[in-house]
Design an enzyme around this catalytic site. Sequence first.
Site, short mmCIF file in Angstrom:
data_model
loop_
_atom_site.label_atom_id
_atom_site.label_comp_id
_atom_site.label_asym_id
_atom_site.label_seq_id
_atom_site.Cartn_x
_atom_site.Cartn_y
_atom_site.Cartn_z
N TRP A 15 1.86 -3.74 -10.66
CA TRP A 15 3.29 -3.91 -10.41
C TRP A 15 3.97 -4.28 -11.73
O TRP A 15 3.47 -5.13 -12.45
CB TRP A 15 3.59 -5.02 -9.39
N GLU A 62 2.29 -0.72 -6.69
CA GLU A 62 3.23 -1.43 -5.80
C GLU A 62 4.65 -1.01 -6.13
O GLU A 62 5.08 -1.06 -7.28
CB GLU A 62 3.08 -2.94 -5.99
N LYS A 89 8.95 -1.11 -5.61
CA LYS A 89 9.97 -2.14 -5.42
C LYS A 89 11.35 -1.49 -5.39
O LYS A 89 11.57 -0.46 -6.03
CB LYS A 89 9.89 -3.16 -6.56
N ASP A 92 4.87 -3.92 -0.39
CA ASP A 92 5.25 -5.33 -0.27
C ASP A 92 6.48 -5.34 0.62
O ASP A 92 7.48 -4.71 0.30
CB ASP A 92 5.54 -5.89 -1.67
N HIS A 121 10.09 -5.59 -0.51
CA HIS A 121 10.57 -4.63 -1.50
C HIS A 121 11.30 -3.42 -0.94
O HIS A 121 11.27 -2.34 -1.53
CB HIS A 121 9.40 -4.14 -2.36
N HIS A 162 1.27 -6.25 0.43
CA HIS A 162 1.64 -7.61 0.05
C HIS A 162 2.49 -8.12 1.20
O HIS A 162 3.52 -7.52 1.53
CB HIS A 162 2.48 -7.62 -1.24
N ASP A 222 14.28 -9.94 -2.47
CA ASP A 222 12.83 -10.15 -2.60
C ASP A 222 12.58 -11.62 -2.91
O ASP A 222 12.11 -11.98 -3.98
CB ASP A 222 12.34 -9.24 -3.73
N ASP A 260 10.62 -13.92 -1.57
CA ASP A 260 9.28 -14.49 -1.48
C ASP A 260 9.24 -15.85 -0.79
O ASP A 260 8.62 -16.78 -1.27
CB ASP A 260 8.61 -14.53 -2.85
N ASP A 314 1.76 -12.59 -0.56
CA ASP A 314 2.50 -12.66 -1.83
C ASP A 314 3.85 -13.33 -1.61
O ASP A 314 4.79 -12.71 -1.16
CB ASP A 314 2.71 -11.23 -2.39
C1 RNT Z 1 7.00 -8.89 -7.44
C2 RNT Z 1 5.82 -8.29 -6.77
C3 RNT Z 1 4.49 -8.72 -7.32
C4 RNT Z 1 4.42 -10.18 -7.66
C5 RNT Z 1 3.05 -10.69 -8.00
C6 RNT Z 1 3.10 -12.03 -8.63
O1 RNT Z 1 8.17 -8.52 -6.88
O2 RNT Z 1 5.87 -8.57 -5.41
O3 RNT Z 1 3.50 -8.35 -6.45
O4 RNT Z 1 4.92 -10.97 -6.63
O5 RNT Z 1 2.40 -9.78 -8.75
ZN ZN Z 2 4.19 -8.08 -4.25
#
Ligand code: RNT
Ligand code: ZN
Length: 416
Positions: free
Chosen positions: A182, A223, A225, A257, A260, A284, A292, A294, A324
């Site tokens: 990523w 990955e 986004k 993820d 994303h 993720h 995003d 988290d 994640d």
């Molecule tokens: C970031 C991605 C990625 C990170 C990690 C730390 O938007 O989700 O996966 O969160 O690699």
């Molecule tokens: Zn991620």
Amino acid sequence: MNNRYQEAKKIYARLGVDTDLAIEKLKKVAVSVHCWQGDDVTGFDHDGPLTGGIQTTGNYPGKATTPEQLMADMDKALSLCPGKKKINVHACYAIFEKGEYVDRDKLEPKHFKKWVDFAKERGMGIDFNPTFFSHPKVKNGLTLSSPDEETRRFWIEHGKACIRISQYFAEETGVPCVMNIWTGDGYKDIPADRMNPRIRYKEAIEEILSEPFDKALVKPCVESKVFGIGVESFTAGSAEFSLVFASTHEGCLPLMDNGHYHPTEVVSDKIPALLAFFPEIALHITRGVRWDSDHVLLFDDETREMAKEIVRCDALDRVYMALDYFDASINRISAWVVGVRSWQKALLSALCTPNEMLRELQDTNQLTELMVMMEECKTLPFGDVWEQYCQECGVASDALWFEEVKKYEKEVLLKR
Ligand code: RNT
Ligand code: ZN
């Protein structure tokens, strides 16, 4: 065995669900736990801030600042989570000898030996991530897609080093290593060229993947986004880019993820779509709140829906599941525990759903009954099955684990 579980088991059995079997199945499913929740994605190879399209917010006390502290915190968190785990490590968590330092393009397996020891002692596998952020060589926000040859070269070498380290992890632990690529590469404002950065990105990832590795042991992923903070207008590794890349490069997995995508898109619907084509995919699992962000994963509707899809597709062995998120505003151990337990709950509840019966209702067009049954499933005595699972795994139940975290906070975290 407690009475409540016995009763619950009977209620589920009437629907054709074997809760004992569900519990046994879940015990074998590995969930990858991210080390970066423990220190706000800082790592050990730099002093600078977190940069590159991701952000943590909050300043809760007690953050781990050394490998020993981070591992102790992970141990504490993992001891409160039922089920089989892997650990997920980022390249910036390299552990150097005193006075030693190498840049990311020169990282070697030996810099991760302590993680291997940690994982092996606990019977866990390791997943890995090159770190394409929080580093001075991220030039104008770009790494693998940079127009600057030297910058690109540095990050390609980093990616290759990470393939070698992933291979080492898999060989040492005997568990395949999922290596996720990523980058936050993109632009804050409207770019004039959207294709060439992506062509450079594509070729750079191809070069990384040209590093020899055993496809049974190392599972490289890309990955995607939609956008990042400070990178709002263009992301090189968009959904289409990553999906097509993975589908046209043998052995490369798409990684979704769920933070994303646009807020009305759901990964639960994308999982079966991808499983119709890819032998294996990676996830993720997070909780994106408007962006995003988290936030800590919860046992919420979409989390349950994603788990349901994996189970319904009979794909527990085809989906690599990694958590994640990184919340720095609350006790970090609790953040880990709530997230891991939530995913475990989601999987267990999916395994306790009468999926065959529901599918049959759909296929025979009994859609009224399908809706009725799906609603009724929501109030089945799942809590009692969950309690039984925690007991069998030897971990504290919902009402008890937080006391242990409070004690750890008082005795360990607040003394840092
Ligand atoms: C970031 C991605 C990625 C990170 C990690 C730390 O938007 O989700 O996966 O969160 O690699
Ligand atoms: Zn991620």
